[in-house]
Design an enzyme around this catalytic site. Sequence first.
Site, mmCIF file in Angstrom:
data_model
loop_
_atom_site.group_PDB
_atom_site.id
_atom_site.type_symbol
_atom_site.label_atom_id
_atom_site.label_comp_id
_atom_site.label_asym_id
_atom_site.label_seq_id
_atom_site.Cartn_x
_atom_site.Cartn_y
_atom_site.Cartn_z
ATOM 1 C CG HIS A 271 -2.009 -1.059 1.137
ATOM 2 N ND1 HIS A 271 -3.172 -0.900 0.410
ATOM 3 C CD2 HIS A 271 -2.075 -2.283 1.701
ATOM 4 C CE1 HIS A 271 -3.920 -1.995 0.550
ATOM 5 N NE2 HIS A 271 -3.262 -2.863 1.313
ATOM 6 C CG ASP A 343 -2.901 -3.942 5.113
ATOM 7 O OD1 ASP A 343 -1.986 -3.097 5.114
ATOM 8 O OD2 ASP A 343 -4.021 -3.722 4.626
ATOM 9 C CD GLU A 344 -5.622 -5.956 1.497
ATOM 10 O OE1 GLU A 344 -6.684 -6.543 1.262
ATOM 11 O OE2 GLU A 344 -5.462 -4.723 1.283
ATOM 12 C CB VAL A 345 2.761 -8.174 1.188
ATOM 13 C CG1 VAL A 345 3.901 -8.372 0.205
ATOM 14 C CG2 VAL A 345 3.149 -7.166 2.266
#
Length: 584
Positions: A271, A343-345
């Site tokens: 992100h 988060d969310e790599v």
Amino acid sequence: MACSTPPFLSPPPLLFLLFPLILFSPLISSNPLPIALWPMPAAVSWPDPAAVPLSPNFRILLPRPHHRHLRAAAHRYRGLILSERHRPFVSPAVPLSSVPLLSLSLSVSNPSAPLRHGVSESYTLSVNSSAGAAVSAFLAADTVWGAIRGLETFSQLAWGDPPVVASGITITDRPLFPHRGLMLDTSRNYYPVEDLKRTVAAMAANKMNVFHWHITDSHSFPIMLPSVPELAEKGAYSPAMTYSPDEVRELVEFGLSHGVRILPEIDAPGHTGSWAAAHPDIVTCANMFWLPNGTGDWAGRLAAEPGTGQLNPLHPKTYDLHRRVIADVASLFPDPFLHAGADEVAPACWATDPSVRSFLAAGGTLDNLLDTFINSTHPFIVSLNRTAVYWEDVVLGPDVKLSSPAILPPATAILQTWNNGPNNTKRIVSAGYRAIVSSSDFYYLDCGHGDFVGNDSRYDGPAAADGDGGSWCGPFKTWQRIYDYDITEGLEGEEAGRVMGGEVALWSEQADREVLDGRVWPRAAAMAEAMWSGNRDEKGRRRSAEAADRLSEWRDRMVGRGIRAEPIQPLWCRKHPGMCNLNE
């Protein structure tokens, strides 16, 4: 958003001071209340409901020495109590004394206690019945922050024009959970500071105490940081859509005067596409199409949604820049917690970089890349006397996670859960971590509004189905679903004790200042009561039926205070209590 200035933001007149007073013992009773309090206090005794007029010269008497944040709160609440003149939809049928209430006297036993996680927010409030020619009201608290909570409750005991105040009442109150928060994303869409302040003020009115500010993301970098101004200069949507250091300090101070901590989040290493505008060399896959191989290859995605870019853990400049960002953020936000994201790599995003491909070809793994990043950044956060908060993905990620949880010691890290409801909460606390619960199945306020991506084939043809509201986390989370969630479900003992509390979250792909209030309120208020005094009555039964009447009335009061909260029922239900329930 066009609305009048909320009364609790107006500067009221000067107050008077008094020496500390004696703490009064509460009387416990479960009598139904003729007036709506939100959140419901832990214990209320009102054996003979009555009211007294509020004197036009009503004063709030502060202890000496006074505390600047308590003084600001008392000024604000005096103005609110005298000017609000809330008219309940169904007027309380209680006898009215002719003897006015002249003052509310405050005492604080530990006025120097800082606003930190776990600080006491307990208070005792009493308004005595008329005795001769005087009516007295007392508020005693352990800390300034408990006194601010008590002032809010006192403000809700006042109604009418001219205003009257409940009398013969004693309230003893404290929260169930020390962390009661709201997360707002200001990267995907921008919110002016005045909207953030209005939100913080509404949180305080609901006795919420943590504003989790998700400041940056791949979409924009709106905060102006002194040592790295180029990140906002090139990464914000426009110069008008940035937060200056002075505005940040102003918001932090505003939060303190309302008993609300500001918890900043700088999400990394995922992100971070917005960092590439100023530093493209350290960001992989920036500004690339997020689904290069189409919807059939989710594993090949470059991000969880449009807006790509991740910091490269193998580039040494990554850590110099990240340290400067974190140091600036720590200097602007005094809270001992700092949210570091993680988060969310997306695996395929890192794999677009030649250095990463070489690393993987030599036997390295994606988990090792995250290990490298956390090992290089977490100790620096701790060195700034901060406890790092991370999203659960850092240890539970389905694609990329730390190769060993030992890399992230529970003593210096907190995990925020957003997937799989109670199951992931259990996994986090059983591993020894403290948990903040933001389960998307219950607490995501953006769910059910569809998705923002275009040309979605799900909507092609007359048989298109969107029972989930077209949203990955649909359907819409109603206030009752939020209210009825027990965040320690399936936990006991030490594991339950590691649950610090909860946060509702508004991600802003489809929200901005024009819809902010309605998306958040009154649904966030539902979580606020569940976190403060629970969602069950003294017999252990769900109290959402009784809560509906109070929440409707509280929503009206919030609207009167300048918060454009959504209605939850027709007005008819208010005139016919209990008739709108599913079961008698």
